[in-house]
Design a protein around this motif. Structure first.
Motif, PDB file in Angstrom:
ATOM      1  N   ILE A  20      38.579  40.348  57.433  1.00 38.58           N
ATOM      2  CA  ILE A  20      39.006  40.687  56.071  1.00 38.58           C
ATOM      3  C   ILE A  20      38.510  39.638  55.088  1.00 38.58           C
ATOM      4  CG2 ILE A  20      41.048  40.862  54.588  1.00 38.58           C
ATOM      5  CD1 ILE A  20      42.445  42.241  56.973  1.00 38.58           C
ATOM      6  N   PHE A  21      38.615  38.364  55.467  1.00 34.61           N
ATOM      7  CA  PHE A  21      38.132  37.310  54.580  1.00 34.61           C
ATOM      8  C   PHE A  21      36.626  37.422  54.356  1.00 34.61           C
ATOM      9  CE2 PHE A  21      36.199  33.131  53.965  1.00 34.61           C
ATOM     10  CZ  PHE A  21      36.782  32.787  52.759  1.00 34.61           C
ATOM     11  N   ALA A  22      35.877  37.656  55.425  1.00 35.98           N
ATOM     12  CA  ALA A  22      34.417  37.779  55.299  1.00 35.98           C
ATOM     13  C   ALA A  22      34.042  38.967  54.411  1.00 35.98           C
ATOM     14  CB  ALA A  22      33.783  37.921  56.675  1.00 35.98           C
ATOM     15  N   ALA A  23      34.723  40.086  54.600  1.00 38.42           N
ATOM     16  CA  ALA A  23      34.427  41.268  53.787  1.00 38.42           C
ATOM     17  C   ALA A  23      34.734  41.016  52.309  1.00 38.42           C
ATOM     18  CB  ALA A  23      35.232  42.458  54.297  1.00 38.42           C
ATOM     19  N   HIS A  24      35.868  40.381  52.028  1.00 40.42           N
ATOM     20  CA  HIS A  24      36.215  40.098  50.637  1.00 40.42           C
ATOM     21  C   HIS A  24      35.280  39.055  50.024  1.00 40.42           C
ATOM     22  CE1 HIS A  24      40.073  42.173  51.325  1.00 40.42           C
ATOM     23  NE2 HIS A  24      39.941  42.453  50.038  1.00 40.42           N
ATOM     24  N   ALA A  25      34.931  38.044  50.797  1.00 42.83           N
ATOM     25  CA  ALA A  25      34.023  37.019  50.275  1.00 42.83           C
ATOM     26  C   ALA A  25      32.671  37.635  49.917  1.00 42.83           C
ATOM     27  CB  ALA A  25      33.849  35.897  51.295  1.00 42.83           C
ATOM     28  N   LEU A  26      32.147  38.485  50.785  1.00 43.85           N
ATOM     29  CA  LEU A  26      30.878  39.153  50.479  1.00 43.85           C
ATOM     30  C   LEU A  26      30.999  40.075  49.270  1.00 43.85           C
ATOM     31  CD1 LEU A  26      29.610  40.027  54.064  1.00 43.85           C
ATOM     32  CD2 LEU A  26      28.665  38.323  52.481  1.00 43.85           C
ATOM     33  N   LEU A  27      32.096  40.790  49.183  1.00 48.62           N
ATOM     34  CA  LEU A  27      32.306  41.690  48.048  1.00 48.62           C
ATOM     35  C   LEU A  27      32.342  40.920  46.737  1.00 48.62           C
ATOM     36  CD1 LEU A  27      33.151  44.490  46.835  1.00 48.62           C
ATOM     37  CD2 LEU A  27      35.507  43.727  47.192  1.00 48.62           C
ATOM     38  N   LEU A  29      31.281  37.873  46.095  1.00 49.04           N
ATOM     39  CA  LEU A  29      29.996  37.230  45.824  1.00 49.04           C
ATOM     40  C   LEU A  29      29.008  38.249  45.255  1.00 49.04           C
ATOM     41  CD1 LEU A  29      29.494  34.825  48.841  1.00 49.04           C
ATOM     42  CD2 LEU A  29      29.553  34.198  46.438  1.00 49.04           C
ATOM     43  N   PHE A  30      28.980  39.450  45.838  1.00 50.82           N
ATOM     44  CA  PHE A  30      28.092  40.507  45.376  1.00 50.82           C
ATOM     45  C   PHE A  30      28.438  40.929  43.948  1.00 50.82           C
ATOM     46  CE2 PHE A  30      27.139  45.085  44.978  1.00 50.82           C
ATOM     47  CZ  PHE A  30      25.755  45.029  45.111  1.00 50.82           C
ATOM     48  N   LEU A  31      29.730  40.961  43.629  1.00 49.30           N
ATOM     49  CA  LEU A  31      30.164  41.351  42.281  1.00 49.30           C
ATOM     50  C   LEU A  31      29.974  40.226  41.261  1.00 49.30           C
ATOM     51  CD1 LEU A  31      33.445  43.317  43.092  1.00 49.30           C
ATOM     52  CD2 LEU A  31      31.240  44.247  42.394  1.00 49.30           C
ATOM     53  N   GLY A  32      29.721  39.027  41.736  1.00 48.00           N
ATOM     54  CA  GLY A  32      29.494  37.903  40.832  1.00 48.00           C
ATOM     55  C   GLY A  32      30.765  37.281  40.288  1.00 48.00           C
ATOM     56  N   THR A  33      31.847  37.379  41.035  1.00 42.72           N
ATOM     57  CA  THR A  33      33.119  36.803  40.615  1.00 42.72           C
ATOM     58  C   THR A  33      33.031  35.285  40.682  1.00 42.72           C
ATOM     59  OG1 THR A  33      34.227  38.726  41.546  1.00 42.72           O
ATOM     60  CG2 THR A  33      35.605  36.822  41.040  1.00 42.72           C
ATOM     61  N   ALA A  34      33.397  34.625  39.582  1.00 40.81           N
ATOM     62  CA  ALA A  34      33.288  33.164  39.515  1.00 40.81           C
ATOM     63  C   ALA A  34      34.246  32.479  40.487  1.00 40.81           C
ATOM     64  CB  ALA A  34      33.555  32.693  38.097  1.00 40.81           C
ATOM     65  N   THR A  35      35.408  33.055  40.681  1.00 35.25           N
ATOM     66  CA  THR A  35      36.416  32.454  41.570  1.00 35.25           C
ATOM     67  C   THR A  35      36.496  33.257  42.869  1.00 35.25           C
ATOM     68  OG1 THR A  35      38.128  33.782  40.510  1.00 35.25           O
ATOM     69  CG2 THR A  35      37.770  31.555  39.651  1.00 35.25           C
ATOM     70  N   TRP A  36      35.350  33.481  43.495  1.00 34.62           N
ATOM     71  CA  TRP A  36      35.295  34.333  44.679  1.00 34.62           C
ATOM     72  C   TRP A  36      36.084  33.771  45.849  1.00 34.62           C
ATOM     73  CZ3 TRP A  36      33.244  32.431  49.168  1.00 34.62           C
ATOM     74  CH2 TRP A  36      32.449  31.283  49.049  1.00 34.62           C
ATOM     75  N   LEU A  37      36.082  32.445  45.999  1.00 31.50           N
ATOM     76  CA  LEU A  37      36.782  31.848  47.140  1.00 31.50           C
ATOM     77  C   LEU A  37      38.291  32.012  47.005  1.00 31.50           C
ATOM     78  CD1 LEU A  37      36.648  30.277  49.781  1.00 31.50           C
ATOM     79  CD2 LEU A  37      36.700  28.175  48.437  1.00 31.50           C
ATOM     80  N   ALA A  38      38.827  31.680  45.844  1.00 32.90           N
ATOM     81  CA  ALA A  38      40.272  31.806  45.633  1.00 32.90           C
ATOM     82  C   ALA A  38      40.709  33.268  45.712  1.00 32.90           C
ATOM     83  CB  ALA A  38      40.657  31.222  44.282  1.00 32.90           C
TER      84      ALA A  38
END
Length: 68
Positions: A20-27, A29-38
């Motif tokens: 789930i974390f990997a899928a959300h992180a990729l999503l 990052l792909f969307l260009g969210t500045a706070t992707w990690l949090a």
């Protein structure tokens, strides 16, 4: 319903949370969210709570089925 409860009891929550974390992180990052990690960590924490509650309910369901 018994097969669903059995599946939830057998599942490894840690592996699911990694996925789930990997899928959300990729999503994010792909969307260009500045706070992707949090954002990924918050989403994973939410799904972690949902999975743990599901395991609790499923274990109680199996206990109730065995006592009949």
């Amino acid at each position: 319903m018994h097969s669903l409860a059995s599946f939830i009891n057998r599942m490894n929550v840690f592996v699911w949370l990694i996925g789930i974390f990997a899928a959300h992180a990729l999503l994010y990052l792909f969307l260009g969210t500045a706070t992707w990690l949090a954002t990924s960590l918050l989403a994973t924490a939410f799904y972690g709570i949902v999975l743990l509650v599901a395991k609790l309910v499923a274990s109680r369901y199996d206990d109730r089925e065995e006592s009949k």
